[in-house]
Write a protein that holds these residues in place. Structure first.
Motif, PDB file in Angstrom:
ATOM      1  N   ILE A 252       1.089  -1.162  -0.027  1.00 50.02           N
ATOM      2  CA  ILE A 252       0.039   0.141   0.193  1.00 50.02           C
ATOM      3  C   ILE A 252       0.581   1.139  -0.297  1.00 50.02           C
ATOM      4  CG2 ILE A 252      -0.681   0.532   2.811  1.00 50.02           C
ATOM      5  CD1 ILE A 252      -2.355   0.717  -0.231  1.00 50.02           C
ATOM      6  N   SER A 253       1.826   1.130   0.613  1.00 49.48           N
ATOM      7  CA  SER A 253       2.929   2.148   0.719  1.00 49.48           C
ATOM      8  C   SER A 253       3.447   1.961  -0.842  1.00 49.48           C
ATOM      9  CB  SER A 253       4.321   2.206   1.749  1.00 49.48           C
ATOM     10  OG  SER A 253       5.039   2.935   1.259  1.00 49.48           O
ATOM     11  N   ALA A 254       3.533   1.325  -1.490  1.00 50.88           N
ATOM     12  CA  ALA A 254       4.210   1.394  -2.848  1.00 50.88           C
ATOM     13  C   ALA A 254       3.132   2.044  -3.843  1.00 50.88           C
ATOM     14  CB  ALA A 254       4.484  -0.742  -3.281  1.00 50.88           C
ATOM     15  N   LEU A 255       1.888   2.134  -3.546  1.00 54.45           N
ATOM     16  CA  LEU A 255       0.680   2.402  -4.775  1.00 54.45           C
ATOM     17  C   LEU A 255       1.074   3.501  -3.918  1.00 54.45           C
ATOM     18  CD1 LEU A 255      -1.346   2.134  -6.088  1.00 54.45           C
ATOM     19  CD2 LEU A 255      -2.794   1.277  -4.290  1.00 54.45           C
ATOM     20  N   HIS A 256       0.848   4.130  -3.046  1.00 57.48           N
ATOM     21  CA  HIS A 256       0.474   5.872  -2.606  1.00 57.48           C
ATOM     22  C   HIS A 256       1.837   6.375  -3.165  1.00 57.48           C
ATOM     23  CE1 HIS A 256      -1.241   8.418   0.311  1.00 57.48           C
ATOM     24  NE2 HIS A 256      -0.481   8.781  -0.550  1.00 57.48           N
ATOM     25  N   LYS A 257       2.703   6.058  -3.027  1.00 59.08           N
ATOM     26  CA  LYS A 257       3.773   6.542  -3.169  1.00 59.08           C
ATOM     27  C   LYS A 257       4.352   6.628  -4.977  1.00 59.08           C
ATOM     28  CE  LYS A 257       6.992   6.263   0.654  1.00 59.08           C
ATOM     29  NZ  LYS A 257       6.174   6.059   1.420  1.00 59.08           N
ATOM     30  N   SER A 258       3.464   5.873  -5.265  1.00 53.92           N
ATOM     31  CA  SER A 258       3.496   5.742  -7.078  1.00 53.92           C
ATOM     32  C   SER A 258       2.630   6.545  -7.326  1.00 53.92           C
ATOM     33  CB  SER A 258       3.163   4.214  -7.684  1.00 53.92           C
ATOM     34  OG  SER A 258       3.743   3.585  -7.076  1.00 53.92           O
ATOM     35  N   LEU A 259       1.463   6.726  -6.981  1.00 54.10           N
ATOM     36  CA  LEU A 259       0.721   7.677  -7.171  1.00 54.10           C
ATOM     37  C   LEU A 259       1.363   9.158  -6.995  1.00 54.10           C
ATOM     38  CD1 LEU A 259      -2.691   6.321  -5.575  1.00 54.10           C
ATOM     39  CD2 LEU A 259      -2.225   6.680  -7.956  1.00 54.10           C
ATOM     40  N   ARG A 260       1.430   9.141  -5.974  1.00 53.49           N
ATOM     41  CA  ARG A 260       2.162  10.765  -5.628  1.00 53.49           C
ATOM     42  C   ARG A 260       2.786  11.008  -6.921  1.00 53.49           C
ATOM     43  NH1 ARG A 260       3.991  10.030   0.194  1.00 53.49           N
ATOM     44  NH2 ARG A 260       2.279  10.943   0.457  1.00 53.49           N
ATOM     45  N   GLY A 261       4.417  10.072  -7.338  1.00 56.39           N
ATOM     46  CA  GLY A 261       4.714  10.741  -8.041  1.00 56.39           C
ATOM     47  C   GLY A 261       4.680  10.349  -9.991  1.00 56.39           C
ATOM     48  N   SER A 262       3.135  10.899  -9.499  1.00 55.57           N
ATOM     49  CA  SER A 262       3.320  10.605 -11.140  1.00 55.57           C
ATOM     50  C   SER A 262       3.177   9.252 -11.930  1.00 55.57           C
ATOM     51  CB  SER A 262       3.063  12.084 -11.505  1.00 55.57           C
ATOM     52  OG  SER A 262       2.194  13.026 -10.785  1.00 55.57           O
ATOM     53  N   ASP A 263       3.378   8.533 -11.315  1.00 55.80           N
ATOM     54  CA  ASP A 263       2.967   7.460 -12.435  1.00 55.80           C
ATOM     55  C   ASP A 263       1.995   6.343 -11.760  1.00 55.80           C
ATOM     56  OD1 ASP A 263       4.730   4.830 -13.593  1.00 55.80           O
ATOM     57  OD2 ASP A 263       6.551   5.040 -12.381  1.00 55.80           O
ATOM     58  N   ALA A 264       1.588   6.595 -13.604  1.00 51.30           N
ATOM     59  CA  ALA A 264      -0.157   6.261 -13.515  1.00 51.30           C
ATOM     60  C   ALA A 264       0.736   4.029 -13.411  1.00 51.30           C
ATOM     61  CB  ALA A 264      -0.154   6.569 -14.688  1.00 51.30           C
ATOM     62  N   ASP A 265       1.560   3.942 -14.395  1.00 55.40           N
ATOM     63  CA  ASP A 265       2.063   2.399 -15.206  1.00 55.40           C
ATOM     64  C   ASP A 265       1.899   1.471 -13.772  1.00 55.40           C
ATOM     65  OD1 ASP A 265       1.147   2.569 -17.925  1.00 55.40           O
ATOM     66  OD2 ASP A 265       3.023   3.914 -17.762  1.00 55.40           O
ATOM     67  N   ALA A 266       2.735   2.116 -12.482  1.00 53.28           N
ATOM     68  CA  ALA A 266       3.367   1.548 -11.467  1.00 53.28           C
ATOM     69  C   ALA A 266       2.152   1.315 -10.469  1.00 53.28           C
ATOM     70  CB  ALA A 266       4.522   2.662 -10.776  1.00 53.28           C
ATOM     71  N   ALA A 267       1.004   2.256 -10.697  1.00 55.36           N
ATOM     72  CA  ALA A 267       0.319   2.346  -9.006  1.00 55.36           C
ATOM     73  C   ALA A 267      -0.841   1.748 -10.290  1.00 55.36           C
ATOM     74  CB  ALA A 267      -0.412   3.586  -9.767  1.00 55.36           C
ATOM     75  N   LEU A 268      -0.393   0.853 -11.470  1.00 54.72           N
ATOM     76  CA  LEU A 268      -1.619  -0.310 -11.639  1.00 54.72           C
ATOM     77  C   LEU A 268      -1.189  -0.888 -11.285  1.00 54.72           C
ATOM     78  CD1 LEU A 268      -3.118   0.727 -15.205  1.00 54.72           C
ATOM     79  CD2 LEU A 268      -3.946   0.826 -12.629  1.00 54.72           C
ATOM     80  N   TYR A 269       0.307  -1.296 -11.337  1.00 54.69           N
ATOM     81  CA  TYR A 269       0.834  -2.519 -11.297  1.00 54.69           C
ATOM     82  C   TYR A 269       0.382  -2.669  -9.260  1.00 54.69           C
ATOM     83  CZ  TYR A 269       4.563  -6.390 -10.247  1.00 54.69           C
ATOM     84  OH  TYR A 269       5.424  -6.917  -9.716  1.00 54.69           O
ATOM     85  N   TRP A 270       1.302  -2.097  -8.735  1.00 52.78           N
ATOM     86  CA  TRP A 270       0.595  -1.808  -7.544  1.00 52.78           C
ATOM     87  C   TRP A 270      -0.225  -2.639  -6.848  1.00 52.78           C
ATOM     88  CZ3 TRP A 270       5.033  -4.064  -5.888  1.00 52.78           C
ATOM     89  CH2 TRP A 270       6.679  -3.051  -5.924  1.00 52.78           C
ATOM     90  N   MET A 271      -1.079  -2.360  -7.326  1.00 56.10           N
ATOM     91  CA  MET A 271      -2.856  -1.848  -7.195  1.00 56.10           C
ATOM     92  C   MET A 271      -2.796  -3.539  -7.107  1.00 56.10           C
ATOM     93  SD  MET A 271      -6.298  -0.021  -8.272  1.00 56.10           S
ATOM     94  CE  MET A 271      -6.477   1.589  -7.522  1.00 56.10           C
ATOM     95  N   ALA A 272      -2.720  -3.663  -8.279  1.00 57.04           N
ATOM     96  CA  ALA A 272      -3.270  -5.022  -9.570  1.00 57.04           C
ATOM     97  C   ALA A 272      -2.292  -5.933  -8.183  1.00 57.04           C
ATOM     98  CB  ALA A 272      -2.512  -5.963 -10.765  1.00 57.04           C
ATOM     99  N   ARG A 273      -0.997  -5.930  -7.671  1.00 57.11           N
ATOM    100  CA  ARG A 273      -0.469  -6.872  -7.159  1.00 57.11           C
ATOM    101  C   ARG A 273      -1.431  -7.037  -5.978  1.00 57.11           C
ATOM    102  NH1 ARG A 273       5.064  -7.476  -6.762  1.00 57.11           N
ATOM    103  NH2 ARG A 273       4.712  -7.720  -4.617  1.00 57.11           N
TER     104      ARG A 273
END
Length: 437
Positions: A252-273
């Protein structure tokens, strides 16, 4: 007794053994994937070379060699290797192990006590290790898949060195497969792509990889398996994810920080994980709503509505259809302009409220529903903003004994750029009103 007779007759060596057991390293130099610990310059390598082992906690994911390293450490420094599992052992087992270690010590032999899943012992049981570790009765090696900072007593941690084992990367998994093929005397019955898929299935777990490989040799397919054939032949385990443990917070930390870093692809990956690991989608939805307020704020006021709409859509559709709404909201948040100005402003206001919590509002902004309150000056001098020239009176709304504060400082991004202009306009009018008094 009978078991010892069979062993002395050599029958034990002829008994079937799993591939992972047959491939166990014979010394620390043969350990795969952990050279940062077991190599000549690693902490375990140095202990073995100097013959001076210390108590340690081995922290790492499953299948990375914790048990093997502990056994080899004992052999390298000539200590009696005693193994316990916190899952199956209790206080009585610990006392028995400690008593036998004391007897060995009197006879001039030391004991290395290996405790698997040590985090499963409660705090009182963990305290039981302190005196025997302190006086050297045992060299303790604890193995855990959970963060020792959260699961082990500080007193025990202070007496042990925590060493982190790495999950096997592609290179170390390939080395394990190569060793397995050598001992089996044949190549794995998979195509090149199938081999890659097999390593992906292992997810960094060396023992699991060898179990999969052993199953393939047992099945003995007529033709090498590609990824599709591999999927049909083997049942892939669920991703390594525990909703109640550290991986839950890591992802959940990885998802939050990916969102904050405006990395849409990484955010989708961590959510899917997280979803693949069985996370409650509503937990993710709550984090998206929090993120919209905390990290986007008024830079894009639509963000909060999007997050709440995604939660409502999931409530209506459920899984798996509703998960797409969460993904859509994550994409919106990742690509929205970012601002934590509202978050910081509320934090500063909260601190000020705690420091000045007894100050009263100024009299002119208090209601006066009774004659007595009017006579006391409640509401006296209040300027109704709608009736002023600019729709802005510029009056003071802070307590009289408190200087005016500037909590909210919008950024020059998104809609907050417009908000900053408005605040600057009102601040200019306020100064004019003050100067004109």
């Amino acid at each position: 007794m009978a078991a010892n007779l069979f062993a002395s007759a050599g029958l034990e060596d002829a008994a079937p053994r799993p591939l992972a057991d047959r491939l166990r390293p014979a010394n620390l130099a043969e350990v795969v994937g952990q050279t940062h610990l077991t190599g000549p310059d690693g902490p375990i390598g140095r202990m073995a070379r100097q013959g001076r082992p210390g108590s340690i906690v081995l922290w790492g994911p499953p299948g990375t060699g914790k048990t093997t390293i502990a056994r080899l450490m004992a052999e390298s420094v000539d200590l009696e290797f005693v193994q316990l599992s916190a899952v199956f052992s209790g206080v009585a087992d610990l006392r028995k192990a400690f008593d036998k270690a004391r007897e060995r010590r009197k006879a001039g032999r030391g004991t290395l006590l290996f405790v698997d899943e040590i985090h499963r012992f409660n705090r009182a049981q963990q305290d039981g290790f302190l005196p025997v570790v302190e006086d050297g009765t045992v060299i303790l090696i604890g193995a855990t898949t959970e963060n020792p900072s959260f699961e082990l007593n500080p007193a025990l941690l202070s007496r042990c060195q925590v060493l982190v084992l790495r999950r096997h990367d592609d290179a170390s998994l390939e080395e394990l497969l190569t060793r397995a093929e050598a001992i089996e005397g044949s190549a794995l019955p998979v195509t090149e792509d199938g081999r890659l898929a097999l390593k992906a299935m292992a997810d960094g777990d060396g023992r699991y990889l060898l179990n999969l490989a052993e199953e393939l040799w047992r099945v003995a397919p007529e033709a090498p398996l590609d990824p599709a054939g591999l999927a049909e032949t083997l049942q892939r385990r669920a991703p390594l994810y525990d909703k109640a443990q550290e991986s839950h917070y890591n992802l959940i930390s990885a998802l939050h920080k990916s969102l904050r870093g405006s990395d849409a692809d990484a955010a989708l990956y961590w959510m899917a994980r997280m979803l693949a690991g069985g996370e409650d989608p509503l937990y993710i939805a709550r984090r998206l709503v929090r993120f919209a307020s905390e990290d986007v704020g008024l830079a894009d006021p639509e963000a909060l509505r999007q997050a709440l709409a995604a939660k409502e859509a999931y409530d209506f559709l459920g899984s798996p259809e509703g998960e797409l709404a969460l993904a859509q909201a994550a994409l919106y948040l990742a690509t929205a302009p970012k601002s934590n100005a509202a978050y910081k402003a509320f934090g500063a206001a909260s601190r000020a409220a705690k420091e000045t919590g007894s100050l009263n509002p100024p009299m002119h902004i208090l209601n006066a529903p009774t004659r007595l309150m009017k006579d006391l000056g409640y509401g006296s001098g209040y300027a109704y903003d709608h009736e002023t020239e600019d729709g802005f009176s510029g009056q003071n709304y802070f307590p009289e004994d408190m200087a005016r504060q500037n909590f909210y400082r919008p950024v020059e991004r998104g809609f907050e750029r417009e908000i900053a202009k408005r605040l600057a306009y009102w601040d200019g009018l306020r100064r004019k009103r003050v100067d004109g008094e």
